[in-house]
Design a protein around this motif. Structure first.
Motif: not given
Length: 186
Positions: A54-55, A152, A49-50, A57, A145-148, A113, A68
């Motif tokens: 940070i993300c 959540y 991902g990033c 994934a 975790h970043l989920c768009r 993600c 990570r």
């Protein structure tokens, strides 16, 4: 333990226990674990991902601990155990209880993600055995975790369900073991 000097001019053989199987592949000294897994080994479930950690994934388990893969060099895992999302399902392809709960709760949409979240959650649930977490604890764990897509809520519901089911199963196993001990003493 022998120290090996890695040189930029040479490829280096990396050996790991990947999802329970011994695997090997060559890597440049500065090759990231994400790239090695995806491009040299073919474990494409680990997403990039990033590329800054940070993300989340790219999260994998290294010796059972969520880390990570985009911040880890392939050379750092030589001789270690690495588990990716491909290792969660059984050899026959049956989804793990965690994967089944994600499916049941629609805890994924685009799915990008999801592998990293599953791996972090797998590690976290193993560490909190013996109790059911509060919803805020689950949300705190997921904050890495970043989920768009999901907002959540379905992810939290799936994790809470698995935590409760595992807790209940442990209680039943403990109760059954206690009954066995009591009947053997009778």
């Amino acid at each position: 333990m022998t120290t090996v000097k890695l040189t930029k001019e040479n490829l280096h053989q990396i050996s790991v226990c990947l999802n329970g199987r011994d695997r090997q592949g060559a890597a440049e000294p500065r090759m990231l674990l994400t790239d090695w897994l995806r491009h040299r080994i073919g474990a494409t479930g680990t997403h990039v991902g990033c590329e800054h950690g940070i993300c989340g994934a790219c999260t994998v388990l290294i010796d059972g601990v969520a880390q990570r893969a985009c911040l880890t060099l392939a050379a750092q895992v030589d001789g270690r155990r690495v588990d990716t999302v491909e290792g969660l399902a059984s050899e026959e392809g049956e989804l793990s209880d965690l994967q089944q709960a994600f499916k049941r709760h629609h805890a994924l949409q685009c799915g990008f993600c999801t592998p990293g979240i599953l791996m972090s959650t797998s590690d976290w649930l193993n560490r909190i055995q013996g109790r059911v977490p509060h919803e805020q604890e689950v949300r705190n764990m997921l904050s890495g975790h970043l989920c768009r897509c999901t907002g959540y809520a379905p992810i939290v519901a799936a994790v809470m369900e698995v935590a409760q089911n595992r807790y209940d199963q442990r209680g039943q196993a403990t109760s059954s073991e206690q009954n066995d001990k009591e009947s053997s003493h009778a």
